[in-house]
Design a protein around this motif. Sequence first.
Motif, PDB file in Angstrom:
ATOM      1  N   ILE A   1       0.830  -1.215   0.000  1.00  0.00           N
ATOM      2  CA  ILE A   1       0.000   0.000   0.000  1.00  0.00           C
ATOM      3  C   ILE A   1       0.866   1.268   0.000  1.00  0.00           C
ATOM      4  CG2 ILE A   1      -1.959  -1.150   1.098  1.00  0.00           C
ATOM      5  CD1 ILE A   1      -1.182   0.124   3.745  1.00  0.00           C
ATOM      6  N   ASP A   2       2.161   1.084  -0.287  1.00  0.00           N
ATOM      7  CA  ASP A   2       3.108   2.203  -0.415  1.00  0.00           C
ATOM      8  C   ASP A   2       3.281   2.968   0.895  1.00  0.00           C
ATOM      9  OD1 ASP A   2       3.596   1.682  -3.135  1.00  0.00           O
ATOM     10  OD2 ASP A   2       1.796   2.784  -3.704  1.00  0.00           O
ATOM     11  N   SER A   3       3.277   2.233   2.006  1.00  0.00           N
ATOM     12  CA  SER A   3       3.534   2.862   3.296  1.00  0.00           C
ATOM     13  C   SER A   3       4.908   2.432   3.812  1.00  0.00           C
ATOM     14  CB  SER A   3       2.439   2.493   4.306  1.00  0.00           C
ATOM     15  OG  SER A   3       2.472   1.117   4.604  1.00  0.00           O
ATOM     16  N   ASN A   4       5.401   3.148   4.791  1.00  0.00           N
ATOM     17  CA  ASN A   4       6.702   2.817   5.369  1.00  0.00           C
ATOM     18  C   ASN A   4       6.623   2.636   6.881  1.00  0.00           C
ATOM     19  OD1 ASN A   4       6.199   5.498   5.868  1.00  0.00           O
ATOM     20  ND2 ASN A   4       8.142   6.259   5.052  1.00  0.00           N
ATOM     21  N   THR A   5       5.435   2.269   7.343  1.00  0.00           N
ATOM     22  CA  THR A   5       5.212   1.872   8.720  1.00  0.00           C
ATOM     23  C   THR A   5       3.860   1.168   8.777  1.00  0.00           C
ATOM     24  OG1 THR A   5       5.069   2.590  11.026  1.00  0.00           O
ATOM     25  CG2 THR A   5       4.078   4.051   9.393  1.00  0.00           C
ATOM     26  N   PHE A   6       3.482   0.656   9.944  1.00  0.00           N
ATOM     27  CA  PHE A   6       2.137   0.085  10.110  1.00  0.00           C
ATOM     28  C   PHE A   6       1.823  -0.026  11.589  1.00  0.00           C
ATOM     29  CE2 PHE A   6       5.093  -3.470   9.832  1.00  0.00           C
ATOM     30  CZ  PHE A   6       4.743  -4.277  10.892  1.00  0.00           C
ATOM     31  N   GLN A   7       0.539  -0.153  11.873  1.00  0.00           N
ATOM     32  CA  GLN A   7       0.046  -0.396  13.224  1.00  0.00           C
ATOM     33  C   GLN A   7      -0.535  -1.802  13.262  1.00  0.00           C
ATOM     34  OE1 GLN A   7      -2.456   2.407  15.903  1.00  0.00           O
ATOM     35  NE2 GLN A   7      -3.976   1.174  14.856  1.00  0.00           N
ATOM     36  N   PHE A   8      -0.440  -2.470  14.404  1.00  0.00           N
ATOM     37  CA  PHE A   8      -0.941  -3.845  14.498  1.00  0.00           C
ATOM     38  C   PHE A   8      -1.292  -4.177  15.940  1.00  0.00           C
ATOM     39  CE2 PHE A   8       3.440  -4.043  15.668  1.00  0.00           C
ATOM     40  CZ  PHE A   8       3.591  -5.141  16.499  1.00  0.00           C
ATOM     41  N   PHE A   9      -2.064  -5.235  16.113  1.00  0.00           N
ATOM     42  CA  PHE A   9      -2.338  -5.799  17.435  1.00  0.00           C
ATOM     43  C   PHE A   9      -1.414  -6.997  17.639  1.00  0.00           C
ATOM     44  CE2 PHE A   9      -6.480  -3.820  16.504  1.00  0.00           C
ATOM     45  CZ  PHE A   9      -6.653  -3.079  17.659  1.00  0.00           C
ATOM     46  N   MET A  10      -0.927  -7.180  18.834  1.00  0.00           N
ATOM     47  CA  MET A  10      -0.101  -8.337  19.156  1.00  0.00           C
ATOM     48  C   MET A  10      -0.961  -9.569  19.417  1.00  0.00           C
ATOM     49  SD  MET A  10       3.187  -8.972  19.400  1.00  0.00           S
ATOM     50  CE  MET A  10       4.092  -7.514  19.923  1.00  0.00           C
ATOM     51  N   ARG A  11      -2.266  -9.340  19.604  1.00  0.00           N
ATOM     52  CA  ARG A  11      -3.189 -10.415  19.953  1.00  0.00           C
ATOM     53  C   ARG A  11      -4.585 -10.035  19.469  1.00  0.00           C
ATOM     54  NH1 ARG A  11      -2.081 -11.514  25.297  1.00  0.00           N
ATOM     55  NH2 ARG A  11      -0.084 -10.452  25.004  1.00  0.00           N
ATOM     56  N   ASN A  12      -5.560 -10.883  19.754  1.00  0.00           N
ATOM     57  CA  ASN A  12      -6.944 -10.604  19.372  1.00  0.00           C
ATOM     58  C   ASN A  12      -7.378  -9.261  19.965  1.00  0.00           C
ATOM     59  OD1 ASN A  12      -9.756 -10.476  19.151  1.00  0.00           O
ATOM     60  ND2 ASN A  12     -10.025 -12.665  19.478  1.00  0.00           N
ATOM     61  N   PRO A  13      -7.773  -8.285  19.131  1.00  0.00           N
ATOM     62  CA  PRO A  13      -8.132  -6.965  19.655  1.00  0.00           C
ATOM     63  C   PRO A  13      -9.376  -6.967  20.523  1.00  0.00           C
ATOM     64  CG  PRO A  13      -8.672  -7.120  17.320  1.00  0.00           C
ATOM     65  CD  PRO A  13      -7.867  -8.337  17.661  1.00  0.00           C
ATOM     66  N   ARG A  14     -10.211  -7.999  20.393  1.00  0.00           N
ATOM     67  CA  ARG A  14     -11.442  -8.078  21.194  1.00  0.00           C
ATOM     68  C   ARG A  14     -11.350  -9.160  22.264  1.00  0.00           C
ATOM     69  NH1 ARG A  14     -14.026  -3.338  20.159  1.00  0.00           N
ATOM     70  NH2 ARG A  14     -14.010  -2.915  17.925  1.00  0.00           N
ATOM     71  N   GLY A  15     -10.147  -9.695  22.470  1.00  0.00           N
ATOM     72  CA  GLY A  15      -9.992 -10.762  23.447  1.00  0.00           C
ATOM     73  C   GLY A  15      -8.667 -10.665  24.151  1.00  0.00           C
ATOM     74  N   SER A  16      -8.089 -11.826  24.473  1.00  0.00           N
ATOM     75  CA  SER A  16      -6.839 -11.819  25.227  1.00  0.00           C
ATOM     76  C   SER A  16      -5.761 -12.709  24.623  1.00  0.00           C
ATOM     77  CB  SER A  16      -7.095 -12.281  26.664  1.00  0.00           C
ATOM     78  OG  SER A  16      -7.613 -13.608  26.670  1.00  0.00           O
ATOM     79  N   ARG A  17      -6.162 -13.622  23.759  1.00  0.00           N
ATOM     80  CA  ARG A  17      -5.224 -14.636  23.294  1.00  0.00           C
ATOM     81  C   ARG A  17      -4.206 -14.063  22.317  1.00  0.00           C
ATOM     82  NH1 ARG A  17      -7.809 -20.184  21.464  1.00  0.00           N
ATOM     83  NH2 ARG A  17      -8.369 -20.016  23.680  1.00  0.00           N
TER      84      ARG A  17
END
Length: 278
Positions: A26-42
Amino acid sequence: MNNFVIGAHQSFSKGFLQMGKDAKYIDSNTFQFFMRNPRGSRAKKFDEKDADNLKDFMKENSFGKILCHAPYTLNPCSDKEHVREFAHIVMEDDLKRMEYFPNNLYNFHPGSHVGQGVDLAIDMISSLLNEILNKDMTTTVLLETMAGKGTEVGRSFDEIKRIIDKVELKEKLGVCLDTCHIYDAGYDIVEDLDYVLDEFDRVIGLKYLKAIHLNDSKNPFKSHKDRHEKIGEGSIGLDTFNNIVNNERLKDIPMFLETPNDLDGYKEEIELLKSLRK
């Protein structure tokens, strides 16, 4: 367009390296992410080889700082002890994992006081931060500005500052400014962006501003609703985003899209925002 670090939210379920490849697509040079399920804990088992591959990919493609977002389910200022303990466990584990990617960013929503009051909530949030931050960590933990729906904490720069004031290791803290949130909270970035930045600097200090969430808003000014819209299609409007990406005080801050989009939609938005950058 020098130092324009811009990206969008990626799905961690695809793995570390694939997130980097999707960001490049998508022609970006960074990104954001979740390390786990955003609606849970796993959380998935940490794959060190996959993580190493991402680090190599980021270096080869001159990525800026990446941003890990805490799950939405966390509430460090809940009236229930087990909910507060859950926030502690998850954030502590996320921050341990983030040290595999040194010198990056971790963002969380301060939480909702659920009727206990802002003063007690600020004590709880700062207490958690004092427990999980340590001098050896390289990750910067960001408090996100919120829209103020319900009993959300962080609806004003003053509330964010009050949390920071009670944290001992302030050098490990920063702020993520969400454009939709602050506009919905009553900071008029459409009519006077510079005044809002002046106010941020006066209350918190621009030295704490480490990331920006670029989101238009489905709702009008001061609605306290927090519903994100695609860039230029909401009440904030394209002219304001033109002002944001070209503001001298914001030009070196990494920016992340959280708009309602798929990868191709993010690609179009990033192309649009890059075309605005002078």
